[in-house]
Design an enzyme around this catalytic site. Structure first.
Site, mmCIF file in Angstrom:
data_model
loop_
_atom_site.group_PDB
_atom_site.id
_atom_site.type_symbol
_atom_site.label_atom_id
_atom_site.label_comp_id
_atom_site.label_asym_id
_atom_site.label_seq_id
_atom_site.Cartn_x
_atom_site.Cartn_y
_atom_site.Cartn_z
ATOM 1 N N CYS A 88 29.761 39.352 52.678
ATOM 2 C CA CYS A 88 28.877 40.466 52.322
ATOM 3 C C CYS A 88 29.602 41.490 51.445
ATOM 4 O O CYS A 88 30.809 41.414 51.224
ATOM 5 C CB CYS A 88 28.348 41.139 53.585
ATOM 6 S SG CYS A 88 29.616 42.032 54.495
ATOM 7 N N ALA A 135 32.518 43.229 52.973
ATOM 8 C CA ALA A 135 33.712 42.370 52.999
ATOM 9 C C ALA A 135 34.450 42.435 51.664
ATOM 10 O O ALA A 135 35.682 42.503 51.620
ATOM 11 C CB ALA A 135 33.326 40.933 53.317
ATOM 12 N N HIS A 191 33.328 44.123 45.367
ATOM 13 C CA HIS A 191 34.469 44.272 44.450
ATOM 14 C C HIS A 191 34.177 45.383 43.444
ATOM 15 O O HIS A 191 35.018 46.228 43.179
ATOM 16 C CB HIS A 191 34.699 42.986 43.643
ATOM 17 C CG HIS A 191 34.982 41.772 44.475
ATOM 18 N ND1 HIS A 191 34.639 40.516 44.063
ATOM 19 C CD2 HIS A 191 35.575 41.635 45.679
ATOM 20 C CE1 HIS A 191 35.019 39.641 44.976
ATOM 21 N NE2 HIS A 191 35.578 40.286 45.971
#
Ligand code: CFM
Length: 588
Positions: free
Chosen positions: A77, A80, A210
């Site tokens: 996800c 994460a 990210h």
């Protein structure tokens, strides 16, 4: 081509690809075989994500789109990708997860981004797990007060330089304003406190996390310390997270060459290193997927150019070192780099040749993350193995087809959801690292800045490219191709091994590693040799070699008592439920 090793022509084809020992199935037929089970709508979507490769003209792949519910995916996800991947490895700041206990607990030390205390950076908080542990009460009345108290408590105990706060799904749903809480805490405590709206549902995978992390690191840390390190040949290694000690291996290699790493983002990195990484002279990007945003933003604001490198595989490590030396353009450095490559290869070559004698012609399939599905193909190629199928979990089209496709990538609602920072040159600190003439000369010599060719051009024609592979497709792939090893993650490992195929975890490395640079390559060759050649696999009868058991088989025309019982019970429940529904609708 394998330019570094006296590659025996034997075993490699004229394009430099290892020749598999057994014939490889026709990729179009294999593709059709994998897709046939799906209902039409699902098949239509998967067709775009499952392709036969053409390196000369990479076909357009469907990537970075939502996984169809019901398909077993390897993805993670947004939380994460943000807390776990990009920022979590900073070892001397505190990371507080604002949310129910599970999000924090299951992200606690599960990724092997190693860090060790050093004389100059003695603090390592990575073994701690901090969370606000939201309960029903906070879900109903709001969790901001609990978060503010948690930040204060953490500060009182640890006195850190900075605290990062991560929002999980319920925080976004109830609307807690973590950014205001962080701003107030920053004023109150006098340290850097910042938040990330990285709710798990924000994007289609960890890839969105990210991007959110890159934005936050750039806004809240990069540029806070204007103190360049005194060493010459300064670089940052971006997108290297020190899994199993990889960053240490790369750092050691670069040091031998006389290249100085200001910061590795973010493997075993300190807060201070991130704050001053804008003083470095070159960004080299290992994992393009997770950190390309940072590379672009640092170039726009501070004038630091970036190049793609890969320290996975001996040949690739050598190429990367040479690329860095060419950028700095000093003979002394170029000579030293060649000397180091020669030394490293003298040690590695015998290992490589020994292992290749047992692995030549074997095949591999790799399905990992957003960069390793590509990078690790080089290690296999080093020892004569061909990657017959590969894919990423969550990469975008540019990681497959190359960055030249960036302008043609459609921005959908999911990507629009993630903030795109507008970054311009810093009025005082923007400093081009090369003159226009130097840049032109480098480019004329074939030096590519801001470039990544992607996975497809480096794979053989007609190999299979599979984005966000499902368990069904992995099973089918094993049945059709019988690869000698699969590189994947924990969610697939034991499914794969029950088929009699060894599976190397390429996220956590199965507690092994490091695999980066030359020393790491030797570790990898030996481990793959051991895994493939152990006799244990011969003791397993793969499922496809056993006669089908009609009682448990699924598919058209096959019914089992168990399936029937479930169907009847569901039908019964539906029947009992219908009248109530009608009554409710009547009332409305
Ligand atoms: Fe980059 Fe990674 Fe990867 Fe990645 Fe990851 Fe990882 Fe990975 Mo697991 S940052 S994209 S989100 S190289 S955790 S260190 S191994 S999926 S291929």
């Amino acid at each position: 081509m394998n330019e570094l090793f006296e590659t025996p022509a034997e075993g490699y084809d004229k394009e430099g690809f290892p020749i598999p020992a057994a014939p490889v199935p026709d990729s179009d037929a294999a593709r059709a075989g994998m897709l046939e089970i799906y209902p039409p709508k699902t098949r239509k979507k998967r067709e775009k994500q499952l392709l036969a490769n053409d390196p000369a003209k990479p076909p357009e792949i469907g990537a970075n789109t939502r996984t169809i519910p019901g398909i077993i995916t390897q993805r993670g996800c947004t939380y994460a990708g943000c807390r776990g991947v990009v920022i979590g490895p900073i070892h001397d700041i505190l990371h507080i997860t604002h949310g129910p206990i599970g999000c924090s607990y299951y992200s606690w030390a599960t990724r092997r981004n190693l860090a060790r205390p050093r004389p100059d950076q003695p603090i390592n908080y990575l073994q701690y797990n901090m969370t606000t542990d939201m309960m029903e009460e906070e879900i109903i009345f709001g969790g901001e007060k609990k978060l503010a108290a948690a930040i204060r408590e953490a500060y009182r105990i640890f006195k850190p330089k900075a605290i990062a706060v991560y929002a999980t799904c319920p925080v976004g749903l109830i609307g807690d304003d973590i950014h205001t809480v962080c701003r107030l805490a920053k004023e109150e405590l006098g340290i850097n406190v910042f938040g990330f709206s990285c709710e798990g549902y924000k994007g289609v995978s960890q890839s969105a996390g990210h991007h959110i992390a890159n934005n936050g690191v750039f806004k809240h840390m990069v540029g806070l310390l204007d103190e360049p390190d005194p060493e010459p040949f300064r670089i940052n290694v971006l997108g290297e997270y020190n899994i199993g000690g990889d960053a240490w291996e790369i750092d050691t290699l670069l040091k031998k060459c006389g290249i100085h790493v200001t910061a590795t983002l973010s493997g075993d990195i300190s807060y201070e290193q991130i704050c001053k990484c804008h003083t470095s002279d070159l960004n080299v990007v290992m994992c393009h997927r997770s950190i390309n945003y940072m590379a672009d933003m640092m170039e726009a604001k501070f004038g630091i150019p970036w190049v793609k490198v890969n320290f996975i595989g001996a040949e690739q490590s050598a190429k990367s070192l040479r690329k860095i030396a060419r950028f700095f353009g000093e003979q002394k450095l170029t000579d030293r780099v060649e000397e180091v490559i020669a030394q490293e290869m003298a040690v590695l070559r015998p290992v490589q040749e020994d292992v290749r004698s047992r692995l030549q012609g074997k095949t591999a399939a790799l399905f990992v993350g957003g960069s390793r599905g590509h990078h690790y193909q080089h290690l296999f190629k080093d020892v004569g193995m061909l990657t017959i199928a590969a894919g990423y979990e969550f990469a975008h089209r540019d990681d497959y087809e190359g960055r030249q496709v960036l302008p043609s990538i459609k921005i959908d609602a999911d990507s629009r959801n993630i903030e795109q920072l507008e970054v311009g040159p810093d009025p005082a600190r923007y400093r081009p690292r090369k003159t226009p003439e130097q840049l032109a000369a480098l480019k004329a010599g074939g030096f590519n800045f801001k470039d990544y060719d992607g996975m497809m051009v480096e794979m053989k024609k007609s190999t299979l490219i599979i984005d966000d592979i499902s368990h069904h497709e992995i099973e089918k792939l094993i049945e059709l191709y019988h690869p000698d090893i699969i590189g994947s993650g924990i969610k697939d490992k034991f499914v794969i091994e029950k088929f009699g195929v060894p599976c190397k975890q390429l996220h956590s490395y199965d507690y092994g590693g490091p695999y980066a640079a030359f020393t790491g390559a030797a570790n990898f060759y030996r481990e793959i040799d051991r895994m493939i050649n152990t006799k244990v696999w011969k003791l397993i009868t793969p499922l496809w070699k056993k006669p089908a058991d009609p009682a448990t088989a699924v598919g058209p025309g096959v019914d089992s008592p168990a399936n029937r019982a479930i169907r009847e019970s569901v039908a019964g429940l539906a029947k009992a439920w219908k009248p109530k529904k009608a009554a409710a609708e009547g009332e409305g």
